[in-house]
Design a protein around this motif. Structure first.
Motif, short mmCIF file in Angstrom:
data_model
loop_
_atom_site.label_atom_id
_atom_site.label_comp_id
_atom_site.label_asym_id
_atom_site.label_seq_id
_atom_site.Cartn_x
_atom_site.Cartn_y
_atom_site.Cartn_z
N PRO A 85 38.33 5.94 -10.90
CA PRO A 85 36.83 5.80 -10.90
C PRO A 85 36.34 6.22 -12.40
O PRO A 85 36.88 7.08 -13.06
CB PRO A 85 36.39 7.08 -9.89
CG PRO A 85 37.43 6.91 -8.85
CD PRO A 85 38.85 6.86 -9.71
N VAL A 87 33.49 7.50 -13.59
CA VAL A 87 33.10 8.62 -14.02
C VAL A 87 34.20 9.57 -14.42
O VAL A 87 33.80 10.52 -15.34
CB VAL A 87 32.51 9.43 -12.66
CG1 VAL A 87 33.66 9.64 -11.48
CG2 VAL A 87 31.61 10.48 -12.85
N PHE A 88 35.35 9.56 -14.15
CA PHE A 88 36.57 10.44 -14.64
C PHE A 88 36.96 9.90 -15.96
O PHE A 88 37.36 10.87 -17.01
CB PHE A 88 37.69 10.36 -13.79
CG PHE A 88 37.64 10.95 -12.49
CD1 PHE A 88 37.71 12.28 -12.44
CD2 PHE A 88 37.05 10.03 -11.53
CE1 PHE A 88 37.39 12.72 -10.89
CE2 PHE A 88 36.98 10.64 -10.12
CZ PHE A 88 37.16 11.89 -10.02
N ARG A 93 32.61 13.84 -20.42
CA ARG A 93 33.46 14.88 -19.66
C ARG A 93 34.80 15.36 -20.01
O ARG A 93 35.23 16.58 -20.00
CB ARG A 93 33.62 13.90 -18.31
CG ARG A 93 33.77 14.75 -17.08
CD ARG A 93 32.89 15.50 -16.38
NE ARG A 93 33.29 16.56 -15.93
CZ ARG A 93 32.60 17.93 -16.32
NH1 ARG A 93 31.90 17.88 -17.26
NH2 ARG A 93 33.16 18.94 -15.93
N THR A 250 35.33 17.33 -12.02
CA THR A 250 34.46 16.43 -11.92
C THR A 250 33.90 16.22 -10.51
O THR A 250 34.67 16.18 -9.77
CB THR A 250 34.87 15.03 -12.61
OG1 THR A 250 35.19 15.00 -13.80
CG2 THR A 250 33.78 13.78 -12.26
N LYS A 252 31.99 14.21 -7.71
CA LYS A 252 31.89 12.75 -7.16
C LYS A 252 31.74 12.84 -5.75
O LYS A 252 32.38 13.32 -4.93
CB LYS A 252 33.00 11.94 -7.58
CG LYS A 252 32.61 10.49 -7.17
CD LYS A 252 34.13 9.57 -7.41
CE LYS A 252 34.03 8.33 -6.92
NZ LYS A 252 32.69 7.39 -7.17
N ASP A 253 30.58 12.29 -5.06
CA ASP A 253 30.22 12.21 -3.84
C ASP A 253 30.24 13.62 -3.20
O ASP A 253 30.57 13.66 -2.06
CB ASP A 253 31.20 11.30 -3.09
CG ASP A 253 31.08 9.84 -3.68
OD1 ASP A 253 29.79 9.57 -4.17
OD2 ASP A 253 32.10 8.92 -3.55
N THR A 256 34.46 18.21 -5.51
CA THR A 256 34.99 18.28 -6.79
C THR A 256 36.46 18.21 -6.94
O THR A 256 37.36 18.40 -6.04
CB THR A 256 35.08 20.11 -6.99
OG1 THR A 256 33.62 20.32 -7.02
CG2 THR A 256 35.41 20.20 -8.53
N TYR A 257 36.82 17.47 -8.15
CA TYR A 257 38.28 16.89 -8.23
C TYR A 257 38.51 17.46 -9.45
O TYR A 257 37.85 17.68 -10.56
CB TYR A 257 38.19 15.34 -8.34
CG TYR A 257 37.85 14.81 -7.05
CD1 TYR A 257 38.51 14.44 -6.03
CD2 TYR A 257 36.29 14.30 -6.95
CE1 TYR A 257 38.23 13.93 -4.63
CE2 TYR A 257 36.07 13.82 -5.56
CZ TYR A 257 36.92 13.54 -4.55
OH TYR A 257 36.67 13.00 -3.54
#
Length: 372
Positions: A85, A87-88, A93, A250, A252-253, A256-257
């Motif tokens: 994705p 965002v990563f 970030r 990060t 997302k939805d 936490t990842y």
């Protein structure tokens, strides 16, 4: 076994506990750290008091990779990852990657055991109009012992075992005696899982490797199944250590990842989601491309028909699954380690009993039906 030594008076002076009000994570740093970000969820942490601990680490492995090297490793890993994705990959970030010392327990242990297996040798041959299957049954017995040293288990509730185990191995020959000065300007996860609670993980890994080593001594059979086993693992030494990890989290939805990098070797792992939209798009493109190429080949060879087209579609589906699966695999998702073979001492398995006992032979004759 008793592990670690108590902190001496004055050693924790200037060390503080910082707590995240969002996820509850606790880190240890000096009082000059000021405002910082939680390495577990990315939210702000606040100082909650002076650090106090019962045991201090015996050893620490200093960071070999600095922040710049960690950022470059992340960027290199992101390159070519079509299913990651967006965002990563955000540059801001990446800059938030945090270096942290993670508390581990290193376990030394001895595994001993005796395992009995059912085994068979199966072969099939043709005798005239019959197909004859011969099955020889055996009972196999193996016994022995193995010694393991420094099986690592992280002592942090917030660190996923899959993440920490996927960062292995560390070169423990580079470990140095711990001093409080190592935490100057650095963060350390607050150890909140004691050695007794972590011991089962080390025992399970040692047991898995010991049983695999015994099974590897068996050869020449078409099938093998464990009938009974008696395996005992006894600990002999426990060592508390701090090991270096670079972390970036990060959200997302609402989840936490984490990306994690071994701060000594640069080994990288993560627990990130797959971009479903991208996966579907790449799957569709791959399927259409493989199907189109296969259909063209069939057309040129004058073999195109409804039956062959169906087979071509099935072939294209399997190729597409393989392509998308390979793309997902490139993300280097964290996985649980089932064994500890890398921590077995030189010499490995000491085999003390080796027995292959023949039981009986069974034959099955089946008449071959000739096709018209």
């Amino acid at each position: 076994a008793t592990a670690g030594q108590a902190w001496q008076p004055g050693e924790t002076e200037g060390m503080r506990i910082y707590t995240c009000n969002t996820c509850g994570g606790e880190i240890v740093a000096d009082d000059a750290t000021g405002a910082t970000e939680c390495p577990f969820c990315g939210n702000p942490v606040v100082m909650t008091g002076q650090f106090a601990g019962d045991l201090k680490p015996d050893l620490v492995i200093p960071f070999k990779l600095d922040k710049k090297a960690a950022m470059e490793a992340l960027k290199k890993h992101y390159s070519g990852k079509k299913l990651l994705p967006k965002v990563f990959k955000d540059e801001n970030r990446v800059k938030e990657v945090k270096g942290m010392y993670v508390p581990y327990w290193l376990f030394d242990c001895d595994a001993r055991g005796d395992i009995i297996y059912d085994a068979e040798k199966r072969r099939t041959r043709r005798e005239g109009e019959y197909e004859v299957t011969t099955v020889e049954r055996y009972v196999i017995r193996r016994a022995g012992s193995m010694h393991f040293e420094n099986i690592p288990v992280d002592g942090s509730v917030k660190m996923d075992d899959k993440i920490t185990e996927s960062l292995e191995p560390y070169d423990l020959t580079k470990a140095v005696a711990f001093t409080p000065a190592v935490l100057s300007g650095a963060m350390a996860d607050h150890a909140d899982v004691d050695a007794d609670a972590c011991e089962a993980r080390a025992v399970n890994r040692a047991t898995g490797s010991f049983k695999s080593a015994l099974e590897d001594t068996i050869d020449g059979y078409t099938s093998l199944s464990e009938k009974s086993s008696s395996v005992h693992v006894a600990g002999s030494k426990v060592t508390p250590v701090l090991l270096p990890v670079w972390l970036i989290t990060t959200v997302k939805d609402g989840k936490t990842y984490t990306f994690a990098i071994n701060g000594q070797t640069g080994r990288l792992t993560c627990n990130v989601p797959t971009a479903k939209g991208k996966a579907f798009l790449w799957g569709a493109v791959s399927f259409a491309g493989v199907l189109g190429l296969t259909a063209l080949i069939l057309h040129l060879t004058k073999a195109l028909g409804s039956g062959t087209l169906l087979m071509a579609a099935i072939f294209a589906l399997f190729v597409t699954i393989g392509i998308v699966g390979t793309m997902i695999g490139k993300l280097k998702q964290a996985t649980t380690q089932s064994g500890a073979s890398g921590y077995a001492c030189e010499g490995g398995l000491n085999l003390t009993l080796e027995s292959d006992s023949y039981q009986y032979t069974k034959k099955d004759r089946k008449k071959i039906e000739e096709k018209n």
